[in-house]
Scaffold this motif. Sequence first.
Motif, PDB file in Angstrom:
ATOM      1  N   ILE A  47       0.848  -1.201   0.000  1.00  0.00           N
ATOM      2  CA  ILE A  47       0.000   0.000   0.000  1.00  0.00           C
ATOM      3  C   ILE A  47       0.878   1.244   0.000  1.00  0.00           C
ATOM      4  CG2 ILE A  47      -1.705   1.322   1.325  1.00  0.00           C
ATOM      5  CD1 ILE A  47      -2.945  -1.389   2.104  1.00  0.00           C
ATOM      6  N   ARG A  48       1.970   1.215   0.739  1.00  0.00           N
ATOM      7  CA  ARG A  48       2.897   2.354   0.738  1.00  0.00           C
ATOM      8  C   ARG A  48       3.453   2.598  -0.668  1.00  0.00           C
ATOM      9  NH1 ARG A  48       5.689   6.714   3.237  1.00  0.00           N
ATOM     10  NH2 ARG A  48       6.809   7.393   1.412  1.00  0.00           N
ATOM     11  N   GLU A  49       3.858   1.539  -1.343  1.00  0.00           N
ATOM     12  CA  GLU A  49       4.397   1.668  -2.696  1.00  0.00           C
ATOM     13  C   GLU A  49       3.328   2.170  -3.663  1.00  0.00           C
ATOM     14  OE1 GLU A  49       6.044  -2.216  -3.414  1.00  0.00           O
ATOM     15  OE2 GLU A  49       7.840  -1.774  -2.223  1.00  0.00           O
ATOM     16  N   PHE A  50       2.108   1.697  -3.503  1.00  0.00           N
ATOM     17  CA  PHE A  50       0.996   2.170  -4.321  1.00  0.00           C
ATOM     18  C   PHE A  50       0.749   3.658  -4.054  1.00  0.00           C
ATOM     19  CE2 PHE A  50      -3.822   2.343  -4.794  1.00  0.00           C
ATOM     20  CZ  PHE A  50      -3.795   2.512  -6.168  1.00  0.00           C
ATOM     21  N   ALA A  51       0.805   4.058  -2.799  1.00  0.00           N
ATOM     22  CA  ALA A  51       0.609   5.471  -2.436  1.00  0.00           C
ATOM     23  C   ALA A  51       1.671   6.350  -3.089  1.00  0.00           C
ATOM     24  CB  ALA A  51       0.636   5.630  -0.915  1.00  0.00           C
ATOM     25  N   ASP A  52       2.914   5.888  -3.080  1.00  0.00           N
ATOM     26  CA  ASP A  52       3.988   6.642  -3.744  1.00  0.00           C
ATOM     27  C   ASP A  52       3.708   6.780  -5.241  1.00  0.00           C
ATOM     28  OD1 ASP A  52       5.482   7.044  -1.411  1.00  0.00           O
ATOM     29  OD2 ASP A  52       6.658   5.213  -1.718  1.00  0.00           O
ATOM     30  N   GLU A  53       3.248   5.703  -5.850  1.00  0.00           N
ATOM     31  CA  GLU A  53       2.908   5.740  -7.281  1.00  0.00           C
ATOM     32  C   GLU A  53       1.773   6.727  -7.552  1.00  0.00           C
ATOM     33  OE1 GLU A  53       0.992   2.766 -10.631  1.00  0.00           O
ATOM     34  OE2 GLU A  53       2.099   1.870  -8.974  1.00  0.00           O
ATOM     35  N   LEU A  54       0.759   6.698  -6.695  1.00  0.00           N
ATOM     36  CA  LEU A  54      -0.359   7.636  -6.837  1.00  0.00           C
ATOM     37  C   LEU A  54       0.136   9.077  -6.776  1.00  0.00           C
ATOM     38  CD1 LEU A  54      -2.852   5.833  -4.456  1.00  0.00           C
ATOM     39  CD2 LEU A  54      -3.247   6.228  -6.891  1.00  0.00           C
ATOM     40  N   ALA A  55       0.972   9.371  -5.796  1.00  0.00           N
ATOM     41  CA  ALA A  55       1.493  10.734  -5.637  1.00  0.00           C
ATOM     42  C   ALA A  55       2.262  11.174  -6.876  1.00  0.00           C
ATOM     43  CB  ALA A  55       2.374  10.821  -4.391  1.00  0.00           C
ATOM     44  N   GLU A  56       3.110  10.311  -7.393  1.00  0.00           N
ATOM     45  CA  GLU A  56       3.890  10.644  -8.598  1.00  0.00           C
ATOM     46  C   GLU A  56       2.986  10.859  -9.807  1.00  0.00           C
ATOM     47  OE1 GLU A  56       6.892   7.635  -9.241  1.00  0.00           O
ATOM     48  OE2 GLU A  56       7.576   7.789  -7.171  1.00  0.00           O
ATOM     49  N   ASN A  57       2.004   9.968  -9.987  1.00  0.00           N
ATOM     50  CA  ASN A  57       1.092  10.091 -11.125  1.00  0.00           C
ATOM     51  C   ASN A  57       0.300  11.386 -11.078  1.00  0.00           C
ATOM     52  OD1 ASN A  57       0.020   6.569 -11.409  1.00  0.00           O
ATOM     53  ND2 ASN A  57       1.906   7.552 -12.045  1.00  0.00           N
ATOM     54  N   GLU A  58      -0.244  11.715  -9.909  1.00  0.00           N
ATOM     55  CA  GLU A  58      -1.093  12.903  -9.812  1.00  0.00           C
ATOM     56  C   GLU A  58      -0.284  14.186  -9.931  1.00  0.00           C
ATOM     57  OE1 GLU A  58      -3.971  12.274 -10.419  1.00  0.00           O
ATOM     58  OE2 GLU A  58      -4.389  10.318  -9.564  1.00  0.00           O
ATOM     59  N   LEU A  59       0.925  14.198  -9.419  1.00  0.00           N
ATOM     60  CA  LEU A  59       1.778  15.364  -9.614  1.00  0.00           C
ATOM     61  C   LEU A  59       2.125  15.513 -11.099  1.00  0.00           C
ATOM     62  CD1 LEU A  59       3.318  17.763  -8.518  1.00  0.00           C
ATOM     63  CD2 LEU A  59       5.228  16.212  -7.992  1.00  0.00           C
ATOM     64  N   ALA A  60       2.359  14.414 -11.786  1.00  0.00           N
ATOM     65  CA  ALA A  60       2.621  14.465 -13.232  1.00  0.00           C
ATOM     66  C   ALA A  60       1.415  15.020 -13.977  1.00  0.00           C
ATOM     67  CB  ALA A  60       2.982  13.078 -13.758  1.00  0.00           C
ATOM     68  N   HIS A  61       0.206  14.683 -13.526  1.00  0.00           N
ATOM     69  CA  HIS A  61      -1.004  15.224 -14.163  1.00  0.00           C
ATOM     70  C   HIS A  61      -1.099  16.740 -13.958  1.00  0.00           C
ATOM     71  CE1 HIS A  61      -3.097  11.028 -13.816  1.00  0.00           C
ATOM     72  NE2 HIS A  61      -2.155  11.054 -14.748  1.00  0.00           N
ATOM     73  N   VAL A  62      -0.801  17.204 -12.739  1.00  0.00           N
ATOM     74  CA  VAL A  62      -0.799  18.650 -12.472  1.00  0.00           C
ATOM     75  C   VAL A  62       0.185  19.335 -13.418  1.00  0.00           C
ATOM     76  CG1 VAL A  62      -0.092  20.440 -10.814  1.00  0.00           C
ATOM     77  CG2 VAL A  62      -1.545  18.542 -10.064  1.00  0.00           C
ATOM     78  N   ARG A  63       1.369  18.805 -13.515  1.00  0.00           N
ATOM     79  CA  ARG A  63       2.396  19.423 -14.366  1.00  0.00           C
ATOM     80  C   ARG A  63       1.997  19.382 -15.835  1.00  0.00           C
ATOM     81  NH1 ARG A  63       7.492  16.932 -10.959  1.00  0.00           N
ATOM     82  NH2 ARG A  63       7.533  18.615  -9.418  1.00  0.00           N
ATOM     83  N   PHE A  64       1.374  18.295 -16.271  1.00  0.00           N
ATOM     84  CA  PHE A  64       0.905  18.197 -17.658  1.00  0.00           C
ATOM     85  C   PHE A  64      -0.112  19.302 -17.951  1.00  0.00           C
ATOM     86  CE2 PHE A  64      -2.623  16.851 -20.368  1.00  0.00           C
ATOM     87  CZ  PHE A  64      -1.959  16.750 -21.591  1.00  0.00           C
ATOM     88  N   TYR A  65      -1.116  19.441 -17.093  1.00  0.00           N
ATOM     89  CA  TYR A  65      -2.145  20.451 -17.331  1.00  0.00           C
ATOM     90  C   TYR A  65      -1.575  21.866 -17.253  1.00  0.00           C
ATOM     91  CZ  TYR A  65      -6.076  17.287 -17.626  1.00  0.00           C
ATOM     92  OH  TYR A  65      -6.957  16.328 -18.044  1.00  0.00           O
TER      93      TYR A  65
END
Length: 172
Positions: A47-65
């Motif tokens: 779950i910790r590793e999944f949480a890290d992945e979520l954080a990276e993905n969503e920050l990448a989405h912010v930067r993309f937009y």
Amino acid sequence: FALNLEYMEAEYYLRATTGKGIDAADLGSNPGQVKGGRKVSFQDKAIREFADELAENELAHVRFYRRTLGSQAVDRPAIDFEDGFAAVAKAAGLPDFDPFANDMNFLLGGMLFEDVGVTGYAGAASLLKKTEFVDAAAAILAVEAYHMGMARSQLYQMGEKTQKAANAVSAA
């Protein structure tokens, strides 16, 4: 709408994994304040590793937009995790719900954002006119759907109590 959703998701997941939110360079010139959120003491490594992945993905989405919208990108809005999650807890019948308290609550809190993301991207697809925007939105929709499926799978593996809580949050 999409950028605001991505701001909320990124703030939620970053605060849960790092104890702090999005860096100033990714917020805009006049960002709103964020109320609540803290680092989760994850007990399960997966779950910790999944949480890290979520954080990276969503920050990448912010930067993309922000990059795609350029000068039209909105600043991060004010975000109130405390009152927002208190309202969800009340609606779902989960007294004293704190999404930053443990693995289960973290996943339950994340479900809300992922449900909205999947629904929002699917609903907005017909409004997009340029092929490159459709392609980008479809890719982000796929990521949000993956996040939702993984969160639900992990919640259901935790047992009947957690399954009932996940269903209550979805129903609320």
